[in-house]
Design a protein around this motif. Structure first.
Motif, PDB file in Angstrom:
ATOM      1  N   LEU A  50      62.455 -31.967 -99.356  1.00 54.09           N
ATOM      2  CA  LEU A  50      61.995 -30.781 -98.617  1.00 54.09           C
ATOM      3  C   LEU A  50      62.456 -29.490 -99.295  1.00 54.09           C
ATOM      4  O   LEU A  50      61.716 -28.506 -99.372  1.00 54.09           O
ATOM      5  N   SER A  51      63.668 -29.512 -99.797  1.00 59.58           N
ATOM      6  CA  SER A  51      64.195 -28.344-100.497  1.00 59.58           C
ATOM      7  C   SER A  51      63.366 -28.055-101.761  1.00 59.58           C
ATOM      8  O   SER A  51      63.048 -26.894-102.058  1.00 59.58           O
ATOM      9  N   GLN A  52      62.980 -29.108-102.498  1.00 59.44           N
ATOM     10  CA  GLN A  52      62.152 -28.926-103.700  1.00 59.44           C
ATOM     11  C   GLN A  52      60.773 -28.389-103.333  1.00 59.44           C
ATOM     12  O   GLN A  52      60.248 -27.485-103.991  1.00 59.44           O
ATOM     13  N   LYS A  53      60.166 -28.946-102.272  1.00 59.75           N
ATOM     14  CA  LYS A  53      58.857 -28.455-101.820  1.00 59.75           C
ATOM     15  C   LYS A  53      58.951 -26.988-101.414  1.00 59.75           C
ATOM     16  O   LYS A  53      58.068 -26.178-101.704  1.00 59.75           O
ATOM     17  N   HIS A  54      60.060 -26.674-100.720  1.00 62.80           N
ATOM     18  CA  HIS A  54      60.268 -25.287-100.292  1.00 62.80           C
ATOM     19  C   HIS A  54      60.357 -24.354-101.506  1.00 62.80           C
ATOM     20  O   HIS A  54      59.746 -23.283-101.523  1.00 62.80           O
ATOM     21  N   GLU A  55      61.080 -24.769-102.533  1.00 61.87           N
ATOM     22  CA  GLU A  55      61.204 -23.966-103.754  1.00 61.87           C
ATOM     23  C   GLU A  55      59.850 -23.840-104.463  1.00 61.87           C
ATOM     24  O   GLU A  55      59.499 -22.771-104.972  1.00 61.87           O
ATOM     25  N   ASP A  56      59.080 -24.930-104.477  1.00 57.66           N
ATOM     26  CA  ASP A  56      57.728 -24.874-105.075  1.00 57.66           C
ATOM     27  C   ASP A  56      56.852 -23.868-104.318  1.00 57.66           C
ATOM     28  O   ASP A  56      56.143 -23.055-104.925  1.00 57.66           O
ATOM     29  N   ILE A  57      56.912 -23.934-102.995  1.00 56.43           N
ATOM     30  CA  ILE A  57      56.122 -23.011-102.169  1.00 56.43           C
ATOM     31  C   ILE A  57      56.559 -21.579-102.412  1.00 56.43           C
ATOM     32  O   ILE A  57      55.727 -20.673-102.561  1.00 56.43           O
ATOM     33  N   LEU A  58      57.860 -21.333-102.479  1.00 60.39           N
ATOM     34  CA  LEU A  58      58.364 -19.979-102.743  1.00 60.39           C
ATOM     35  C   LEU A  58      57.932 -19.498-104.134  1.00 60.39           C
ATOM     36  O   LEU A  58      57.585 -18.320-104.328  1.00 60.39           O
TER      37      LEU A  58
END
Length: 142
Positions: A11-19
């Motif tokens: 989830l943290s990686q997805k969040h960073e990708d989205i950001l």
């Protein structure tokens, strides 16, 4: 608990990708906004230049109209001659139309053919080469 940390990591990686995608989109939007601003500024400048040109053209037309209104009229005899000339041109135009379009010979009128015949007779009677060519005779060699 290990699966819970793994999910948090994903989830943290997805969040960073989205950001990251969000930041990229924001940069693209800002660049597009700047382009739009520059384009609008250019259009404003072009519009202003067109308004100035139009104002100058209007002023020139008004001056031309004023000059035409204050122009001294021609003498009635000149106007009459001009009217007669254009009436003559309109009468003779059908005869000359094919010639003027480059599709035929010039029309021959009776007076024109009589003048040509007289010129030919004069040339035939006077056999002097100087008068036929319209030039003075050449001096004789010594």
């Amino acid at each position: 608990m290990a699966s819970y940390t793994h999910e948090e990591f994903e989830l943290s990686q997805k969040h960073e990708d989205i950001l990251g995608k969000r930041a990229l989109l924001l940069q693209q939007m800002e660049a597009h906004y700047e382009q739009q601003k520059a384009k609008k500024k250019q259009q404003c400048l072009m519009s202003q230049a067109a308004k100035e040109r139009n104002a100058q053209i209007l002023k020139d037309l008004q001056n031309a109209e004023k000059n035409l209104q204050t122009r001294q009229l021609l003498h009635p005899d000149i106007i009459n001659l001009e009217t007669l000339y254009w009436a003559s041109v309109e009468c003779k135009l059908p005869e000359w139309e094919q010639y003027l379009l480059g599709k035929g010979q010039p029309p021959v009128s009776e007076t024109g053919s009589l003048l040509r015949q007289q010129k030919l007779k004069t040339r035939q009677q006077d056999s002097s080469p100087a008068q036929c060519k319209g030039k003075p005779p050449r001096p004789k060699p010594r």
